[in-house]
Design an enzyme around this catalytic site. Structure first.
Site, PDB file in Angstrom:
ATOM      1  N   LYS A 142     -10.629 -27.097  82.715  1.00  0.00           N
ATOM      2  CA  LYS A 142     -10.941 -27.910  81.528  1.00  0.00           C
ATOM      3  C   LYS A 142     -11.548 -29.265  81.922  1.00  0.00           C
ATOM      4  O   LYS A 142     -12.084 -29.965  81.095  1.00  0.00           O
ATOM      5  CB  LYS A 142      -9.657 -28.170  80.727  1.00  0.00           C
ATOM      6  CG  LYS A 142      -9.138 -26.934  80.000  1.00  0.00           C
ATOM      7  CD  LYS A 142      -8.211 -27.301  78.865  1.00  0.00           C
ATOM      8  CE  LYS A 142      -6.843 -27.710  79.308  1.00  0.00           C
ATOM      9  NZ  LYS A 142      -5.965 -26.604  79.679  1.00  0.00           N
ATOM     10  N   ASP A 157      -8.332 -28.389  87.142  1.00  0.00           N
ATOM     11  CA  ASP A 157      -8.201 -27.429  86.052  1.00  0.00           C
ATOM     12  C   ASP A 157      -9.612 -27.165  85.520  1.00  0.00           C
ATOM     13  O   ASP A 157     -10.455 -28.057  85.541  1.00  0.00           O
ATOM     14  CB  ASP A 157      -7.363 -28.072  84.947  1.00  0.00           C
ATOM     15  CG  ASP A 157      -6.960 -27.075  83.883  1.00  0.00           C
ATOM     16  OD1 ASP A 157      -5.788 -26.677  83.874  1.00  0.00           O
ATOM     17  OD2 ASP A 157      -7.823 -26.701  83.050  1.00  0.00           O
ATOM     18  N   PRO A 207       4.140 -21.033  79.020  1.00  0.00           N
ATOM     19  CA  PRO A 207       2.784 -21.131  79.579  1.00  0.00           C
ATOM     20  C   PRO A 207       1.927 -19.972  79.054  1.00  0.00           C
ATOM     21  O   PRO A 207       2.465 -19.052  78.426  1.00  0.00           O
ATOM     22  CB  PRO A 207       3.033 -20.960  81.081  1.00  0.00           C
ATOM     23  CG  PRO A 207       4.242 -20.086  81.164  1.00  0.00           C
ATOM     24  CD  PRO A 207       5.087 -20.381  79.935  1.00  0.00           C
ATOM     25  N   HIS A 238       2.999 -22.918  87.944  1.00  0.00           N
ATOM     26  CA  HIS A 238       1.969 -23.934  88.161  1.00  0.00           C
ATOM     27  C   HIS A 238       2.373 -25.204  87.434  1.00  0.00           C
ATOM     28  O   HIS A 238       3.111 -25.168  86.454  1.00  0.00           O
ATOM     29  CB  HIS A 238       0.595 -23.435  87.696  1.00  0.00           C
ATOM     30  CG  HIS A 238       0.540 -23.061  86.250  1.00  0.00           C
ATOM     31  ND1 HIS A 238       0.932 -21.825  85.776  1.00  0.00           N
ATOM     32  CD2 HIS A 238       0.178 -23.775  85.169  1.00  0.00           C
ATOM     33  CE1 HIS A 238       0.791 -21.783  84.469  1.00  0.00           C
ATOM     34  NE2 HIS A 238       0.337 -22.963  84.064  1.00  0.00           N
ATOM     35  N   VAL A 239       1.865 -26.318  87.961  1.00  0.00           N
ATOM     36  CA  VAL A 239       2.231 -27.627  87.409  1.00  0.00           C
ATOM     37  C   VAL A 239       0.952 -28.354  87.014  1.00  0.00           C
ATOM     38  O   VAL A 239      -0.045 -28.326  87.739  1.00  0.00           O
ATOM     39  CB  VAL A 239       3.000 -28.444  88.476  1.00  0.00           C
ATOM     40  CG1 VAL A 239       3.305 -29.849  87.966  1.00  0.00           C
ATOM     41  CG2 VAL A 239       4.292 -27.732  88.882  1.00  0.00           C
ATOM     42  N   HIS A 240       0.990 -28.991  85.839  1.00  0.00           N
ATOM     43  CA  HIS A 240      -0.175 -29.735  85.339  1.00  0.00           C
ATOM     44  C   HIS A 240      -0.081 -31.200  85.770  1.00  0.00           C
ATOM     45  O   HIS A 240       0.973 -31.829  85.602  1.00  0.00           O
ATOM     46  CB  HIS A 240      -0.218 -29.680  83.807  1.00  0.00           C
ATOM     47  CG  HIS A 240      -0.238 -28.284  83.247  1.00  0.00           C
ATOM     48  ND1 HIS A 240      -1.335 -27.758  82.608  1.00  0.00           N
ATOM     49  CD2 HIS A 240       0.699 -27.296  83.234  1.00  0.00           C
ATOM     50  CE1 HIS A 240      -1.073 -26.515  82.228  1.00  0.00           C
ATOM     51  NE2 HIS A 240       0.163 -26.215  82.595  1.00  0.00           N
ATOM     52  N   TRP A 295      -7.090 -14.479  88.228  1.00  0.00           N
ATOM     53  CA  TRP A 295      -7.762 -15.748  88.578  1.00  0.00           C
ATOM     54  C   TRP A 295      -6.876 -16.596  89.485  1.00  0.00           C
ATOM     55  O   TRP A 295      -7.366 -17.297  90.361  1.00  0.00           O
ATOM     56  CB  TRP A 295      -8.196 -16.497  87.316  1.00  0.00           C
ATOM     57  CG  TRP A 295      -7.071 -17.095  86.498  1.00  0.00           C
ATOM     58  CD1 TRP A 295      -6.372 -16.462  85.504  1.00  0.00           C
ATOM     59  CD2 TRP A 295      -6.511 -18.410  86.599  1.00  0.00           C
ATOM     60  NE1 TRP A 295      -5.411 -17.311  84.993  1.00  0.00           N
ATOM     61  CE2 TRP A 295      -5.479 -18.517  85.633  1.00  0.00           C
ATOM     62  CE3 TRP A 295      -6.770 -19.521  87.394  1.00  0.00           C
ATOM     63  CZ2 TRP A 295      -4.717 -19.671  85.453  1.00  0.00           C
ATOM     64  CZ3 TRP A 295      -6.012 -20.674  87.211  1.00  0.00           C
ATOM     65  CH2 TRP A 295      -5.005 -20.748  86.255  1.00  0.00           C
TER      66      TRP A 295
HETATM   67  P1  M7G Z   1      -0.818 -22.697  81.067  1.00  0.00           P
HETATM   68  O1  M7G Z   1       0.289 -23.671  80.809  1.00  0.00           O
HETATM   69  O2  M7G Z   1      -0.417 -21.371  81.649  1.00  0.00           O
HETATM   70  O3  M7G Z   1      -1.593 -22.355  79.755  1.00  0.00           O
HETATM   71  O4  M7G Z   1      -1.849 -23.427  82.010  1.00  0.00           O
HETATM   72  P2  M7G Z   1      -2.604 -23.083  78.793  1.00  0.00           P
HETATM   73  O5  M7G Z   1      -3.965 -22.573  79.191  1.00  0.00           O
HETATM   74  O6  M7G Z   1      -2.220 -22.564  77.442  1.00  0.00           O
HETATM   75  O7  M7G Z   1      -2.425 -24.549  78.957  1.00  0.00           O
HETATM   76  C1  M7G Z   1      -2.844 -22.795  82.723  1.00  0.00           C
HETATM   77  C2  M7G Z   1      -3.861 -23.849  83.122  1.00  0.00           C
HETATM   78  O8  M7G Z   1      -4.798 -23.251  83.985  1.00  0.00           O
HETATM   79  C3  M7G Z   1      -4.622 -24.394  81.921  1.00  0.00           C
HETATM   80  O9  M7G Z   1      -4.615 -25.804  81.946  1.00  0.00           O
HETATM   81  C4  M7G Z   1      -6.022 -23.796  82.075  1.00  0.00           C
HETATM   82  O10 M7G Z   1      -7.039 -24.654  81.599  1.00  0.00           O
HETATM   83  C5  M7G Z   1      -6.121 -23.600  83.565  1.00  0.00           C
HETATM   84  N1  M7G Z   1      -6.999 -22.471  83.943  1.00  0.00           N
HETATM   85  C6  M7G Z   1      -7.061 -21.271  83.348  1.00  0.00           C
HETATM   86  N2  M7G Z   1      -7.949 -20.487  83.991  1.00  0.00           N
HETATM   87  C7  M7G Z   1      -8.266 -19.111  83.632  1.00  0.00           C
HETATM   88  C8  M7G Z   1      -8.439 -21.185  85.055  1.00  0.00           C
HETATM   89  C9  M7G Z   1      -9.372 -20.875  86.092  1.00  0.00           C
HETATM   90  O11 M7G Z   1      -9.949 -19.792  86.200  1.00  0.00           O
HETATM   91  N3  M7G Z   1      -9.589 -21.863  87.005  1.00  0.00           N
HETATM   92  C10 M7G Z   1      -8.982 -23.096  86.910  1.00  0.00           C
HETATM   93  N4  M7G Z   1      -9.271 -24.000  87.831  1.00  0.00           N
HETATM   94  N5  M7G Z   1      -8.110 -23.409  85.930  1.00  0.00           N
HETATM   95  C11 M7G Z   1      -7.839 -22.461  85.010  1.00  0.00           C
END
Ligand code: M7G
Length: 331
Positions: free
Chosen positions: A201, A199, A265, A271-273, A169
């Site tokens: 979410k 994101d 993660p 990646h950065v939130h 993705w």
């Molecule tokens: P992470 O810190 O690797 O893990 O963050 P977490 O999911 O346990 O927080 C990955 C971030 O990418 C998360 O905030 C997910 O909500 C977001 N995310 C995951 N996927 C599969 C996708 C996607 O397909 N598209 C988008 N836009 N965001 C995603």
């Protein structure tokens, strides 16, 4: 929020909604489909969903995570009620049916049946879902793990090399094979560049729960542990340009943002939130979130900081990594 800021936010929501409609119509046109066709297609998907188990739910957060199947494919479906927006109130009051539940003195409670367009449930589907996805969404007890630099090399790294979620993705986003129309900002530089987008979410309907992610173009930086001072230009670039883009697009200043990395993660590609300060995003607690500003400073003072430090993070009961720490006598 001041009146002008509230107006600017409402204008943003309005222009976002119409621009999204235009984009959706354009995408549907490109696919040779009408918008209506696409929406009814989504409805059909859930008609065929068979629930196996509720993985977790929360009356407070108004969400439910369900494990089930689409035919013979394992899937996770997440349903979540979305916040009530100020700019929809007039529609809500005029277009709803109100049913009285009880009346007592000056107190009365009702059930309000909102018009369809204000009664949406944000729905996320993961299909086919792996066992690891199902565990990710399952409510579980957590344990705090202490990981030294050596533990990372001997326990964590071999585990994540074998057991991580697919990054497909992420590559789809970087290569514009998915979500290209959602990109808020891009710096295409292969070394310090990144893509900033919502994101999944976040439903983008209100800035109160703003949640964007910046995904680095360069590959191979798995997590905080791989960061060295040579990555400072990349991190600084994400920090500065990310904040600037959010200010421009959502009118939200840096003082209203929480910008951080997760350790561990779920997806091992840097990646950065970016979330709105005050919004309790899942995973924003001190045991998992590392402020990007701190990460930058730590690397400035010690180029090996994240290689050598002991890091603490929570792992859930059924996480395979937790078993590895236990087997090594670390828990
Ligand atoms: P992470 O810190 O690797 O893990 O963050 P977490 O999911 O346990 O927080 C990955 C971030 O990418 C998360 O905030 C997910 O909500 C977001 N995310 C995951 N996927 C599969 C996708 C996607 O397909 N598209 C988008 N836009 N965001 C995603």
């Amino acid at each position: 929020m001041s009146e002008t800021a509230a107006k600017r936010e409402a204008n943003w929501v309005e222009s976002e909604n119409s621009s999204r409609k235009v984009k959706r119509a354009k995408a549907d046109e490109d696919n040779g489909q009408e918008e209506v066709g696409k929406e009814s297609e989504a409805e059909n998907i859930l008609h065929g969903f068979k629930t196996c188990k509720v993985l977790s739910d929360s009356a407070r957060e108004k969400n439910i995570f369900i494990h089930g199947k689409f035919a013979d494919k394992e899937a996770v479906v997440i349903l979540e009620k979305t916040p009530i927006r100020e700019d929809t109130l007039a529609d809500l009051f005029s277009g709803s049916v109100l049913k009285l539940e009880m009346k007592n003195d000056i107190y009365s409670t009702y059930r309000l049946q909102a018009p369809h367009h204000l009664n949406e449930i944000k729905t996320t589907v993961v299909c086919p879902a792996t066992e690891k996805h199902i565990k990710k969404y399952q409510r579980q007890e957590s344990f705090l793990v202490e990981e030294t630099g050596e533990d990372y090399e001997s326990i964590t790294l071999p585990y994540i090399q074998q057991q991580s979620f697919s990054l497909q993705w992420v590559y789809n986003i970087l290569e514009k094979n998915a979500e290209a129309d959602r990109i808020v900002f891009e710096d295409p530089d292969p070394k310090v560049g990144f893509v900033l987008l919502p994101d999944f979410k976040w439903d983008q309907k209100q800035v109160d729960d703003l949640y964007l992610i910046a995904i680095a173009h360069c590959r191979g930086i798995r997590s905080l542990r791989d960061l060295k001072s040579e990555h400072l230009p990349l991190l600084q670039n994400i920090f500065e340009k990310g904040k600037e883009a959010i200010m421009q697009r959502y009118n939200l200043p840096a003082s209203k943002l929480r910008v951080y990395l997760h350790y561990q993660p779920s997806y091992y590609h840097l990646h950065v939130h970016f979330t709105k300060l005050g919004y309790e995003a899942p995973g924003c607690g001190v045991e998992r979130a590392h402020l990007l500003a701190d990460v930058i400073q730590n690397l400035q003072s010690d180029f090996q900081y994240y290689k050598t430090r002991t890091l603490y993070f929570p792992l859930r009961a059924e996480d395979g990594l937790l078993s590895k720490f236990k087997e090594s006598g670390k828990l």
